[in-house]
Scaffold this motif. Sequence first.
Motif, PDB file in Angstrom:
ATOM      1  N   ASN A 183      58.291  73.796   5.760  1.00 17.38           N
ATOM      2  CA  ASN A 183      57.678  72.740   4.951  1.00 17.38           C
ATOM      3  C   ASN A 183      57.921  72.904   3.457  1.00 17.38           C
ATOM      4  N   LEU A 184      58.619  73.963   3.062  1.00 17.19           N
ATOM      5  CA  LEU A 184      58.718  74.297   1.646  1.00 17.19           C
ATOM      6  C   LEU A 184      60.037  73.846   1.023  1.00 17.19           C
ATOM      7  N   PRO A 185      60.004  73.422  -0.246  1.00 17.50           N
ATOM      8  CA  PRO A 185      61.241  73.059  -0.947  1.00 17.50           C
ATOM      9  C   PRO A 185      62.033  74.302  -1.350  1.00 17.50           C
ATOM     10  N   GLU A 186      63.186  74.093  -1.998  1.00 17.50           N
ATOM     11  CA  GLU A 186      64.137  75.170  -2.260  1.00 17.50           C
ATOM     12  C   GLU A 186      63.667  76.181  -3.297  1.00 17.50           C
ATOM     13  N   ASN A 187      62.667  75.858  -4.114  1.00 12.41           N
ATOM     14  CA  ASN A 187      62.205  76.825  -5.114  1.00 12.41           C
ATOM     15  C   ASN A 187      61.332  77.923  -4.516  1.00 12.41           C
ATOM     16  N   PHE A 188      61.103  77.875  -3.202  1.00 11.20           N
ATOM     17  CA  PHE A 188      60.379  78.951  -2.530  1.00 11.20           C
ATOM     18  C   PHE A 188      61.382  79.901  -1.886  1.00 11.20           C
ATOM     19  N   ILE A 189      61.211  81.193  -2.159  1.00 12.86           N
ATOM     20  CA  ILE A 189      62.183  82.206  -1.763  1.00 12.86           C
ATOM     21  C   ILE A 189      61.485  83.334  -1.024  1.00 12.86           C
ATOM     22  N   GLN A 190      62.033  83.718   0.114  1.00 17.17           N
ATOM     23  CA  GLN A 190      61.474  84.852   0.849  1.00 17.17           C
ATOM     24  C   GLN A 190      62.033  86.140   0.262  1.00 17.17           C
ATOM     25  N   ILE A 191      61.128  87.061  -0.126  1.00 22.25           N
ATOM     26  CA  ILE A 191      61.538  88.322  -0.740  1.00 22.25           C
ATOM     27  C   ILE A 191      61.206  89.527   0.148  1.00 22.25           C
ATOM     28  N   HIS A 192      60.473  89.265   1.227  1.00 18.00           N
ATOM     29  CA  HIS A 192      59.986  90.346   2.100  1.00 18.00           C
ATOM     30  C   HIS A 192      59.558  89.685   3.402  1.00 18.00           C
ATOM     31  N   LYS A 193      59.503  90.450   4.482  1.00 16.59           N
ATOM     32  CA  LYS A 193      59.081  89.853   5.756  1.00 16.59           C
ATOM     33  C   LYS A 193      57.658  89.309   5.686  1.00 16.59           C
ATOM     34  N   MET A 196      62.350  72.428   6.346  1.00 15.78           N
ATOM     35  CA  MET A 196      61.251  71.479   6.244  1.00 15.78           C
ATOM     36  C   MET A 196      61.007  70.791   7.585  1.00 15.78           C
ATOM     37  N   THR A 197      59.771  70.367   7.802  1.00 20.77           N
ATOM     38  CA  THR A 197      59.414  69.621   9.004  1.00 20.77           C
ATOM     39  C   THR A 197      58.883  68.259   8.591  1.00 20.77           C
ATOM     40  N   ILE A 198      59.385  67.208   9.210  1.00 22.73           N
ATOM     41  CA  ILE A 198      58.963  65.848   8.904  1.00 22.73           C
ATOM     42  C   ILE A 198      58.018  65.360  10.002  1.00 22.73           C
ATOM     43  N   LYS A 199      56.796  65.021   9.611  1.00 26.48           N
ATOM     44  CA  LYS A 199      55.830  64.467  10.560  1.00 26.48           C
ATOM     45  C   LYS A 199      56.130  62.988  10.760  1.00 26.48           C
ATOM     46  N   CYS A 200      56.320  62.597  12.016  1.00 23.29           N
ATOM     47  CA  CYS A 200      56.671  61.197  12.276  1.00 23.29           C
ATOM     48  C   CYS A 200      55.796  60.603  13.372  1.00 23.29           C
ATOM     49  N   CYS A 201      55.758  59.283  13.413  1.00 25.05           N
ATOM     50  CA  CYS A 201      55.088  58.544  14.482  1.00 25.05           C
ATOM     51  C   CYS A 201      56.051  57.486  15.015  1.00 25.05           C
ATOM     52  N   ILE A 202      55.883  57.163  16.297  1.00 29.55           N
ATOM     53  CA  ILE A 202      56.723  56.173  16.962  1.00 29.55           C
ATOM     54  C   ILE A 202      55.850  54.985  17.345  1.00 29.55           C
ATOM     55  N   VAL A 203      56.275  53.795  16.971  1.00 26.84           N
ATOM     56  CA  VAL A 203      55.501  52.587  17.281  1.00 26.84           C
ATOM     57  C   VAL A 203      56.419  51.569  17.944  1.00 26.84           C
ATOM     58  N   ASP A 204      56.146  51.277  19.214  1.00 28.16           N
ATOM     59  CA  ASP A 204      56.955  50.318  19.966  1.00 28.16           C
ATOM     60  C   ASP A 204      56.136  49.843  21.155  1.00 28.16           C
ATOM     61  N   ASP A 205      56.147  48.537  21.407  1.00 30.70           N
ATOM     62  CA  ASP A 205      55.351  48.008  22.519  1.00 30.70           C
ATOM     63  C   ASP A 205      56.037  48.195  23.875  1.00 30.70           C
ATOM     64  N   GLU A 206      57.285  48.674  23.883  1.00 25.75           N
ATOM     65  CA  GLU A 206      57.996  48.906  25.138  1.00 25.75           C
ATOM     66  C   GLU A 206      57.944  50.394  25.511  1.00 25.75           C
ATOM     67  N   TYR A 253      64.656  61.646  21.693  1.00 22.29           N
ATOM     68  CA  TYR A 253      65.570  61.929  20.578  1.00 22.29           C
ATOM     69  C   TYR A 253      64.892  62.826  19.541  1.00 22.29           C
ATOM     70  N   VAL A 254      63.635  62.513  19.225  1.00 17.87           N
ATOM     71  CA  VAL A 254      62.891  63.294  18.234  1.00 17.87           C
ATOM     72  C   VAL A 254      62.792  64.765  18.659  1.00 17.87           C
ATOM     73  N   GLU A 255      62.572  64.985  19.949  1.00 17.19           N
ATOM     74  CA  GLU A 255      62.443  66.356  20.457  1.00 17.19           C
ATOM     75  C   GLU A 255      63.732  67.158  20.301  1.00 17.19           C
ATOM     76  N   LYS A 256      64.859  66.477  20.197  1.00 16.99           N
ATOM     77  CA  LYS A 256      66.148  67.164  20.054  1.00 16.99           C
ATOM     78  C   LYS A 256      66.447  67.571  18.605  1.00 16.99           C
ATOM     79  N   ILE A 257      65.676  67.058  17.657  1.00 19.44           N
ATOM     80  CA  ILE A 257      65.952  67.298  16.243  1.00 19.44           C
ATOM     81  C   ILE A 257      64.913  68.267  15.692  1.00 19.44           C
ATOM     82  N   PRO A 258      65.323  69.472  15.306  1.00 23.70           N
ATOM     83  CA  PRO A 258      64.376  70.544  14.944  1.00 23.70           C
ATOM     84  C   PRO A 258      63.436  70.209  13.796  1.00 23.70           C
ATOM     85  N   TYR A 259      63.878  69.409  12.832  1.00 23.56           N
ATOM     86  CA  TYR A 259      63.036  69.158  11.659  1.00 23.56           C
ATOM     87  C   TYR A 259      62.090  67.967  11.847  1.00 23.56           C
ATOM     88  N   LEU A 260      62.087  67.344  13.024  1.00 23.14           N
ATOM     89  CA  LEU A 260      61.149  66.258  13.300  1.00 23.14           C
ATOM     90  C   LEU A 260      59.998  66.753  14.164  1.00 23.14           C
TER      91      LEU A 260
END
Length: 223
Positions: A172-182, A1-11, A21-28
């Motif tokens: 982006n898919l939950p566990e009930n999705f299964i790959q059966i073929h390329k 899964m991929t989590i869409k995030c936003c960063i909000v900081d005045d600094e 940090y976000v760039e180092k984490i594959p699912y962000l």
Amino acid sequence: MTIKCCIVDDEPLARSGIEGYVEKIPYLNCSGTFSSAIDLLSELEILNPELLFLDIQMPHLTGLDFVKSLKNPPKVIFTTAYDQYALEGFELDVIDYLMKPISFDRFLKATEKAKLLLKDTRDSFFVKTDKRMEKVRFDDILYIESMQNYVIVNVNNEKLITHTTLKSMTENLPENFIQIHKQYIINKRHIAAIEGNQIVLEGNKLPISRTYREKALNAIMKA
């Protein structure tokens, strides 16, 4: 899964550090960085982030007041240099409260908590087709098919074509999705039968390849 995030900081340095940090984490996947909550407010519906890394002490509108102002806020991880807001933050049901300076180890622990929570609560995602963003419920998808540089999402007898890869879609898919073929990923909740090397999904027959057969059948039979 991929989590869409936003960063909000005045600094600027704080924004840059969290973005690194976000760039180092594959699912962000960072959808945008903002210097104020007001700037994000005008983009919130368009970006539709699932997670916010949100500073508390900002000019004009604090992170706390921003979250309180939203009817259905995204999940929030507060990032702040002040510990006196911790109790109020957790009363808003935020995922975590990170004190600056933030170590990567502590940041990762917070994002892992977000990953688990979002995995349990998401019931849909967005598919970009032409110039539209279509909201698709996971339960409505029969199967997903790869076609060169495109993916076809078969949902409610409609085919949504989007320019992406099957690998990216899988994130982006939950566990009930299964790959059966390329070329195929199926929603096991719609399986009507298994006929030899084929899966039957509401009248559609899709092949199970030798490469994916054992793993796919084990996942299908799993309760």
